[in-house]
Write a protein that holds these residues in place. Structure first.
Motif, PDB file in Angstrom:
ATOM      1  N   UNK A   1      14.221  -3.983   5.302  1.00 59.19           N
ATOM      2  CA  UNK A   1      12.852  -3.630   5.685  1.00 59.19           C
ATOM      3  C   UNK A   1      12.035  -3.204   4.476  1.00 59.19           C
TER       4      UNK A   1
ATOM      5  N   UNK B   1      12.188  -2.817   0.088  1.00 60.17           N
ATOM      6  CA  UNK B   1      12.931  -3.211  -1.118  1.00 60.17           C
ATOM      7  C   UNK B   1      13.580  -1.972  -1.733  1.00 60.17           C
TER       8      UNK B   1
ATOM      9  N   UNK C   1      11.499  -0.219  -4.364  1.00 63.77           N
ATOM     10  CA  UNK C   1      10.356   0.425  -3.687  1.00 63.77           C
ATOM     11  C   UNK C   1      10.810   1.756  -3.045  1.00 63.77           C
TER      12      UNK C   1
ATOM     13  N   UNK D   1       7.586   2.751   6.246  1.00 60.10           N
ATOM     14  CA  UNK D   1       7.214   3.240   4.908  1.00 60.10           C
ATOM     15  C   UNK D   1       6.599   4.647   4.991  1.00 60.10           C
TER      16      UNK D   1
END
Lengths: 331, 208
Positions: A31, A33, A36, A165
């Motif tokens: 979902x 990286x 990230x 996120x």
């Protein structure tokens, strides 16, 4: 200043381990990286530590009087305990290990304040309970208020990717705000560091652990836990973040692992009790009891060793060690 | 980052559009197969081959967008499985047309074959409707059930054909083989459509 190395080691191991609770499932399922996730976690951990880290820092100081030398021994013992329990596959809590170490030390060196201990233990018990209640509530409420209203396939897909996120960043912020006290809290109460410097150093050491050594743990947690659907995964992280943030406001450092386990159990409750594996839950519960006991025992062992060797302080121990090394004529 | 999110949104829409186009082409090819078998319009065979080539392009386009990162990774295997199952059905349809060109339909089983063609057409339309409902977040239980019922009817007709097929005279080995292959692909199409509808249902349930 070298005494804070113990805290830095503890912060590094905390960051390496606990970041898995934030983006572990998201990274393992692709979902988010990996790079990230690392940078977002590191940035928000430091932000949380700097913004709200001070709120939990005084709690450990209230348990017992801690000196700079003692702070080094306690953080080192905690870090060693955490490493041992992690290698043994027991999901351990840094705050429990540290409290165990402080109590172990203060039993022989000073009188611990058990009234503070009662408050802390109550919060440990409440952490998984409140996380499971939050996740069960959030699971139902978000499903009804948000997810069911987003009918389009692609819009729902977009909602999940953004929500994962955002909740991850919030959870990283909560981890930094709550856990930085574990790393540098006792240095602040012992007077070695001031609150702001303690928060920055602690936050950065946790972030260093996230950036350098969290990969394996993240993948293990992500793939090891039963794969959750995107909505449940999002709710688990959100409930963990809410719990950590809540306990930060009342100034008690709690365990993010306990919060995650509690949140997953809450999802199980929301979906039906038969989905919960009681054996696994009991094993994890046993780990929570073992952690402070192990840390306390290790600190007592270090104390006994120092008494046996007749070392009055860590400075004299280092002086003796340096004298021994210089006699060896290595240079 | 906001721009990337918006671009991502377009990506998902494009993937769904390509998948819908793939399904639509299959339905058109199925209509053409109906004309070919019912009215024996041999020119319709070429239409089916052309539509299959276009369908292949739509399939590749849909898969490439999904592999480029459209949708949550959690969903991608199920989406790809659905696309592949639809493509299998499409290939079976093309095979049916090719084999039909090489045989002459015997009167003993002509009615059953024509009925199967109509049922296949119906199933195709229901699958297309189910897909449209699914991507708008609607329940597709009724459509899945309807496809299952129709598939059962195709199976029953297949059993009837198998009983009658012994009486059909066959000139040589190849004629017999083409006949058998034609009947096989004509009746297998409904299995693929049923599998695709099941995959679509699993997809909607897992994404709820």
């Amino acid at each position: 200043m070298w005494r804070i190395l113990g805290g830095l080691f503890l912060g590094w191991s905390l960051g390496a381990n606990h970041s898995a609770n934030i983006f572990g499932t998201a990274v393992a399922s692709g979902l988010v990286r990996f790079s990230q996730a690392l940078w977002l976690t590191a940035a928000y951990v430091v932000l949380g530590a700097v913004m709200e880290g001070a709120k939990c820092m005084s709690t450990y100081g209230k348990l017992a009087l801690v000196h700079a030398d003692t702070a080094f021994i306690l953080t080192l013992s905690t870090a060693v305990t955490m490493t041992m329990l992690t290698r043994a596959g027991v999901p351990a809590s840094t705050s429990q290990a540290l409290v165990g170490a402080i109590l172990g030390w203060s039993i022989v060196e000073a009188s611990p304040d058990f009234s503070q201990l009662t408050r802390i233990v109550l919060c440990w018990t409440l952490t998984p309970i409140s996380a499971s209640l939050s996740s069960a509530f959030l699971h139902r409420a978000l499903a009804k208020l948000v997810v069911d209203r987003i009918t389009s396939f692609s819009a729902r897909n977009r909602f999940y990717s953004v929500a994962v996120l955002l909740t991850g960043c919030y959870a990283a912020y909560g981890l930094g705000a709550n856990s930085v006290a574990n790393v540098t809290g006792i240095y602040v109460t012992s007077g070695l560091l001031n609150t702001n410097v303690g928060a920055i150093i602690g936050g950065l050491s946790i972030a260093l652990g996230v950036l350098t050594y969290s990969g394996r743990v993240m993948m293990t947690v992500g793939k090891g836990i039963v794969p959750l659907d995107p909505f449940s995964a999002m709710v688990v992280v959100f409930a963990e973040a809410v719990t950590l943030h809540l306990f930060t406001q009342i100034g008690v450092p709690v365990s993010s692992s306990q919060a995650v386990v509690g949140a997953i159990v809450g999802i199980g409750v929301a979906k039906g009790l038969q989905t919960i594996n009681i054996r696994v839950v009991l094993k994890i519960g046993l780990g929570w009891i073992l952690t402070p006991v192990c840390a306390g025992a290790l600190t007592l062992a270090v104390h006994a060793l120092l008494m046996l060797t007749g070392v009055a302080s860590l400075n004299s121990l280092f002086a003796k060690a340096l004298a021994f090394v210089s006699q060896l004529n290595l240079w | 980052m906001f721009k990337r999110w918006l671009r991502g949104y377009d990506k998902e829409e494009a993937a769904l559009k390509a998948m819908h186009e793939h399904l639509q082409l299959m339905c058109m090819a199925n209509d053409a197969l109906g004309d070919l078998i019912r009215r024996e319009e041999t020119s319709r065979a070429e239409t089916i081959y052309d539509l299959e080539r276009e369908g292949d392009m739509a399939r590749r386009h849909a898969l490439s967008i999904i592999f480029e990162g459209a949708f949550l990774p959690y969903l991608r295997p199920s989406l790809c499985r659905f696309v592949e199952l639809v493509d299998q059905a499409f290939d079976t349809l093309e095979d049916t047309a090719r084999f039909f060109e090489r045989i002459s339909l015997h009167d003993a089983i002509a009615d059953e074959c024509r009925t199967i063609t109509s049922l296949n057409k119906e199933m195709c339309e229901i699958l297309r409707l189910a897909f449209q409902r699914a991507i708008h977040g609607e329940d597709i239980r009724e459509q899945v059930l309807a496809i299952r019922i129709l598939e059962k009817r195709v199976d029953d007709l297949k059993a009837e054909i198998n009983q009658k097929i012994h009486d059909i005279p066959v000139g040589d080995f190849w004629q017999g083989k083409f006949y058998a292959d034609f009947l096989d692909s004509l009746t297998t199409f409904s299995d693929h459509i049923e599998d695709a509808s099941d995959a679509l249902y699993v997809l909607t349930v897992s994404f709820r």
